[in-house]
Motif scaffolding. Structure first.
Motif, PDB file in Angstrom:
ATOM      1  N   ALA A 142       0.820  -1.214   0.000  1.00 55.98           N
ATOM      2  CA  ALA A 142       0.000   0.000   0.000  1.00 55.98           C
ATOM      3  C   ALA A 142       0.853   1.262   0.000  1.00 55.98           C
ATOM      4  O   ALA A 142       0.485   2.259  -0.615  1.00 55.98           O
ATOM      5  N   HIS A 143       1.997   1.238   0.667  1.00 57.70           N
ATOM      6  CA  HIS A 143       2.839   2.434   0.746  1.00 57.70           C
ATOM      7  C   HIS A 143       3.649   2.686  -0.530  1.00 57.70           C
ATOM      8  O   HIS A 143       4.255   3.741  -0.674  1.00 57.70           O
ATOM      9  N   THR A 149       3.445   3.964  -3.548  1.00 60.55           N
ATOM     10  CA  THR A 149       2.551   4.773  -4.379  1.00 60.55           C
ATOM     11  C   THR A 149       3.008   4.834  -5.836  1.00 60.55           C
ATOM     12  O   THR A 149       2.176   4.889  -6.734  1.00 60.55           O
ATOM     13  N   ARG A 181       1.970   1.526  -7.441  1.00 63.44           N
ATOM     14  CA  ARG A 181       0.510   1.475  -7.536  1.00 63.44           C
ATOM     15  C   ARG A 181       0.007   2.375  -8.652  1.00 63.44           C
ATOM     16  O   ARG A 181      -0.889   1.990  -9.416  1.00 63.44           O
ATOM     17  N   GLU A 215      -7.707  -2.717  -7.945  1.00 67.00           N
ATOM     18  CA  GLU A 215      -7.549  -3.328  -6.626  1.00 67.00           C
ATOM     19  C   GLU A 215      -8.644  -4.360  -6.421  1.00 67.00           C
ATOM     20  O   GLU A 215      -9.825  -4.087  -6.653  1.00 67.00           O
ATOM     21  N   ARG A 271      -7.536  -6.349   0.020  1.00 67.94           N
ATOM     22  CA  ARG A 271      -6.687  -5.613   0.956  1.00 67.94           C
ATOM     23  C   ARG A 271      -6.320  -6.534   2.102  1.00 67.94           C
ATOM     24  O   ARG A 271      -7.138  -7.341   2.544  1.00 67.94           O
TER      25      ARG A 271
END
Length: 86
Positions: free
Chosen positions: A61-62, A64, A67, A77, A80
Motif C-alpha cells: 500500500a505504501h 505509491t 501502484r 484493486e 486488501r
C-alpha cells in the motif's frame, strides 16, 4: 528489477487461466525510466500469447509509485490485507 517471474495460476493443472506476476524491486537509480512499464507490457503480451485471460500482482500500500503505474496499466484493486501492531 532483480527478478520478474510469471507463474500460470490454474483452476486445474491442465487449464491455466491467469498469471501472477512477481517482481522484487527496482533499484532507486533505475526507477522512473520506463523499465517497469516495459516489463509489465511484455508480461501482458506473454499472457495474451499463451491464452491466459488475466494477470494479477501484489503491491504494498505504501508503494505509491508502483501502484500508480499498475493503475495506469489498467490494474484494479481486488483485495486488501490489514494488520494491527500489538
Amino acid at each position: 528489477m532483480t527478478d520478474v517471474r510469471l507463474e500460470p495460476m490454474t483452476e486445474d493443472q491442465y487449464k491455466p487461466w491467469r498469471a501472477e506476476a512477481e517482481a522484487h524491486y527496482a533499484r532507486s537509480d533505475v526507477r522512473r525510466r520506463g523499465y517497469g512499464r516495459a516489463i509489465m507490457l511484455a508480461a501482458e503480451r506473454w499472457c495474451h500469447d499463451n491464452a491466459l485471460r488475466s494477470i494479477g500482482l501484489r503491491v504494498f500500500a505504501h508503494n505509491t509509485g508502483a501502484r500508480a503505474l499498475y493503475e495506469q496499466l489498467g490494474f484494479t484493486e481486488t483485495s486488501r490485507n490489514m494488520t494491527k501492531d500489538l
